[in-house]
Design an enzyme around this catalytic site. Structure first.
Site, PDB file in Angstrom:
ATOM      1  CE  LYS A 209      10.851  19.467   0.781  1.00  0.00           C
ATOM      2  NZ  LYS A 209      10.491  20.504  -0.451  1.00  0.00           N
TER       3      LYS A 209
ATOM      4  CD1 TRP B 115      -0.853  17.306   4.951  1.00  0.00           C
ATOM      5  CD2 TRP B 115      -2.352  16.254   6.373  1.00  0.00           C
ATOM      6  NE1 TRP B 115      -0.534  15.692   5.284  1.00  0.00           N
ATOM      7  CE2 TRP B 115      -1.038  15.357   6.129  1.00  0.00           C
ATOM      8  CE3 TRP B 115      -3.349  15.652   7.101  1.00  0.00           C
ATOM      9  CZ2 TRP B 115      -1.142  14.156   6.726  1.00  0.00           C
ATOM     10  CZ3 TRP B 115      -3.289  14.484   7.647  1.00  0.00           C
ATOM     11  CH2 TRP B 115      -2.269  13.629   7.537  1.00  0.00           C
TER      12      TRP B 115
ATOM     13  CB  THR C 275       0.340  20.746   1.420  1.00  0.00           C
ATOM     14  OG1 THR C 275       1.484  19.776   1.447  1.00  0.00           O
ATOM     15  CG2 THR C 275      -1.106  20.199   2.062  1.00  0.00           C
TER      16      THR C 275
ATOM     17  CG  PHE D 136      -0.173  21.736  12.737  1.00  0.00           C
ATOM     18  CD1 PHE D 136       0.595  20.705  12.741  1.00  0.00           C
ATOM     19  CD2 PHE D 136       0.269  22.621  11.715  1.00  0.00           C
ATOM     20  CE1 PHE D 136       1.346  20.126  11.650  1.00  0.00           C
ATOM     21  CE2 PHE D 136       1.036  22.496  10.596  1.00  0.00           C
ATOM     22  CZ  PHE D 136       1.909  21.017  10.749  1.00  0.00           C
TER      23      PHE D 136
ATOM     24  CG  PHE E  64      13.611  27.312   0.324  1.00  0.00           C
ATOM     25  CD1 PHE E  64      13.470  26.372   1.369  1.00  0.00           C
ATOM     26  CD2 PHE E  64      14.554  27.261  -0.500  1.00  0.00           C
ATOM     27  CE1 PHE E  64      14.008  25.148   1.413  1.00  0.00           C
ATOM     28  CE2 PHE E  64      15.248  25.910  -0.500  1.00  0.00           C
ATOM     29  CZ  PHE E  64      15.048  25.059   0.245  1.00  0.00           C
TER      30      PHE E  64
ATOM     31  CB  ALA F 214      14.000  28.985  -3.825  1.00  0.00           C
TER      32      ALA F 214
ATOM     33  CE  LYS G 174       7.397  27.227  -1.244  1.00  0.00           C
ATOM     34  NZ  LYS G 174       7.911  26.379  -0.576  1.00  0.00           N
TER      35      LYS G 174
ATOM     36  NE  ARG H 209      10.169  24.673  -6.802  1.00  0.00           N
ATOM     37  CZ  ARG H 209      10.905  24.805  -5.745  1.00  0.00           C
ATOM     38  NH1 ARG H 209      11.993  24.901  -5.738  1.00  0.00           N
ATOM     39  NH2 ARG H 209      10.478  24.531  -4.640  1.00  0.00           N
TER      40      ARG H 209
END
Length: 558
Positions: free
Chosen positions: A105, A410, A73, A382, A301, A273, A71, A94
């Site tokens: 993470k 990405w 990214t 991907f 999230f 969240a 999200k 954030r």
């Protein structure tokens, strides 16, 4: 293949003064934190008060899975893509918490060639905002216990203190404890608790405050517990609000940095969240909307958590509304929702994809039909995604009334986000939305507000109020807090309060086991299932792989 941190360390950043000048920000409106970070002074917002707002784009996602969605990214890549197609764009995100950075993470500043920089600074201490929030939180805790120790003129019931201490680290050992042990001069012995700093009400207060005056009013309204007669006791009664505001004076100012492609990024505030309201600060978002023609922001999230709270809480208080929402999904994650084993997510599996797609379709329906916000689906591509799988997603989303765009930010940065940028602009320019629809009205009871979120957004059958939570809600109504919105704390891994119920479950019951008043922030926190306000570290914490060499170069940070 280069790691995220290697890509970030090789970036050629521009001085933050140059980033600011591109937005028309005068040097006197900046407080520099080195060459690449700065805080925006309140004088900037005052000067921009009459400037029309830019278009607001909210980025959310499907229900998270171990397979990942990307999200942040996507948010960074979309902002870069918008700038590439000639739209003056500002990113508003954030701040990362140290808990997830050293826990599961790793970093939280985007990934690949869609990152905000300086990445190490942002992920570790940044400009000290979260530390200031922790200090203000713990100052109030110290003043509570000192007041009791010094005679307790407010008759605080030490067994009904609801204010917790905090630390910005995953430390399960501190969830429940007894402090004040020792001799008479060592304090008052009582049961105590710690939350992670980003779950502190002080964080929520800072993120929802409009200016320093509003910040002080909200801090003074914080309810720290109850006296012997059952009446609320506030931080204002303890005369703590002024000192807390002094600690937060600089933290209230948004932070300006940049993406790898030099798109301006305002990063400020970081409530979780799943246990808080999951959005960056109102001040940051509103400032970005004055500075850019387009603003990309995100909510934590999935759409049932961060986006619901962004819309039902933040937008309600700030008087803003997104012009479009981007829902991020991956085919791998959708197959996980469909029952595919993690080890086989790279294999084509159309049946599993079809079984998991209802999760995405429900998020689309919520955004478009429940909240009234136009939606675009961004499939974070991907290399293992097959053409058949991609077409299946496109067809199903088209039937649901949402266009789908492949995102390759990405690996390609803004270039991989230009198609998504064009689609979002097309949706926004095709006509104004019908207007934001809240899930509930202010006048509804707290119980009914919770039921509305559970039945309308989660699609559950109902709510069970356990362990006296229903009676506590009724008591808060009688004390005059019934008009507040609700902030439901639940697992991020399911629409339900059971993390094992994947895809799009229905007919489940959400179990409310606790209620906490956040009068300063302006909402009631509703604890469901087994949600914790202090996370713990996993069996192999990310911290085990983070290091720094003799030259000060950090490795292993994502």
């Amino acid at each position: 293949m280069k790691t995220d941190i290697q890509i970030a360390q090789e970036a050629e950043m521009l001085p933050v003064t140059e980033i600011a000048s591109r937005l028309g920000i005068d040097g006197g409106e900046l407080e520099l934190y080195g060459e690449y970070k700065a805080k925006l002074k309140p004088s900037l917002m005052k000067r921009l008060s009459s400037v029309p707002d830019g278009k607001l784009i909210l980025v959310t996602a499907i229900t998270p899975t171990p397979a990942g969605e990307g999200k942040t990214t996507t948010s960074v890549g979309l902002a870069d893509g918008l700038n590439r197609i000639g739209k003056k764009t500002v990113l508003a995100l954030r701040e990362p918490s140290l808990g997830p950075v050293f826990g599961v993470k790793g970093g939280a500043a985007g990934g690949g060639y869609a990152q905000v920089v300086p990445m190490e600074d942002i992920n570790l201490h940044f400009t000290g905002d979260i530390h200031a929030i922790g200090a203000a939180n713990n100052l109030l805790a110290a003043m509570i216990d000192n007041h009791i120790y010094q005679g307790n003129a407010l008759k605080i019931d030490k067994n009904r203190i609801t204010w917790h201490r905090c630390v910005d680290m995953n430390d399960r050992q501190l969830r429940n404890m007894v402090d004040g042990l020792g001799g008479k001069t060592d304090g008052v012995e009582r049961e105590d608790h710690y939350d992670i700093t980003v779950a502190s009400e002080v964080m929520a207060v800072l993120c929802l405050a409009s200016d320093i005056a509003d910040l002080k009013k909200r801090l003074a309204r914080i309810v720290i517990g109850y006296n012997m007669d059952g009446d609320p006791v506030t931080a204002g009664q303890l005369k703590a609000a002024g000192a807390m505001a002094a600690l937060l004076r600089d933290a209230l100012k948004p932070n300006l940095v940049q993406t790898l492609e030099h798109t301006p990024a305002i990063i400020h505030g970081g409530p979780f969240a799943n246990i808080a309201h999951g959005c960056n600060s109102v001040i940051a978002t509103k400032t970005a909307m004055k500075l850019g023609d387009y603003v990309v922001t995100e909510a934590g999230f999935g759409g049932d958590l961060g986006a619901e709270k962004f819309l039902d809480i933040k937008c309600r208080y700030a008087g803003i509304s997104p012009d479009a929402v981007v829902i991020v999904a991956t085919i791998r994650a959708l197959k996980h929702h469909g029952g595919c084993e993690k080890a086989r997510l790279s294999e084509e599996n159309i049946p599993a994809l079809r079984a998991g797609l209802p999760n995405l379709l429900r998020h689309i329906d919520n955004m478009k039909n429940r909240f009234g916000i136009p939606a675009v689906v961004a499939v974070n591509r991907f290399p293992t995604d097959t053409e058949a799988e991609i077409q299946e997603v496109i067809n199903m989303c088209r039937e649901a009334g949402a266009d789908t765009v492949l995102s390759e930010v990405w690996g390609k940065g803004g270039e991989g986000g230009t198609e998504l940028a064009r689609e979002v602009v097309k949706v926004i320019e095709s006509g104004p939305a019908g207007g934001l629809h809240f899930t509930y009205t202010d006048e509804m009871s707290l119980r009914d507000k919770i039921r509305a979120v559970v039945t309308d957004i989660y699609r559950g059958a109902g709510v069970e109020f356990e362990d006296g939570s229903g009676e506590e809600l009724d008591r808060l109504e009688k004390l005059g807090f019934g008009r507040l919105p609700v902030c439901i704390a639940k697992t991020q891994y399911s629409f339900s309060d059971d993390p094992k119920l994947l895809s799009a479950p229905e007919g489940f019951t959400v179990h409310v086991r606790g209620v906490k008043l956040s009068a300063g922030a302006g909402f009631v926190v509703v604890l469901t299932g087994k949600i914790m306000t202090m996370p713990g570290l996993p069996p192999v914490p990310a911290a085990e792989n983070i290091d720094v060499d003799d030259d000060g170069v950090i490795t292993g940070l994502f």
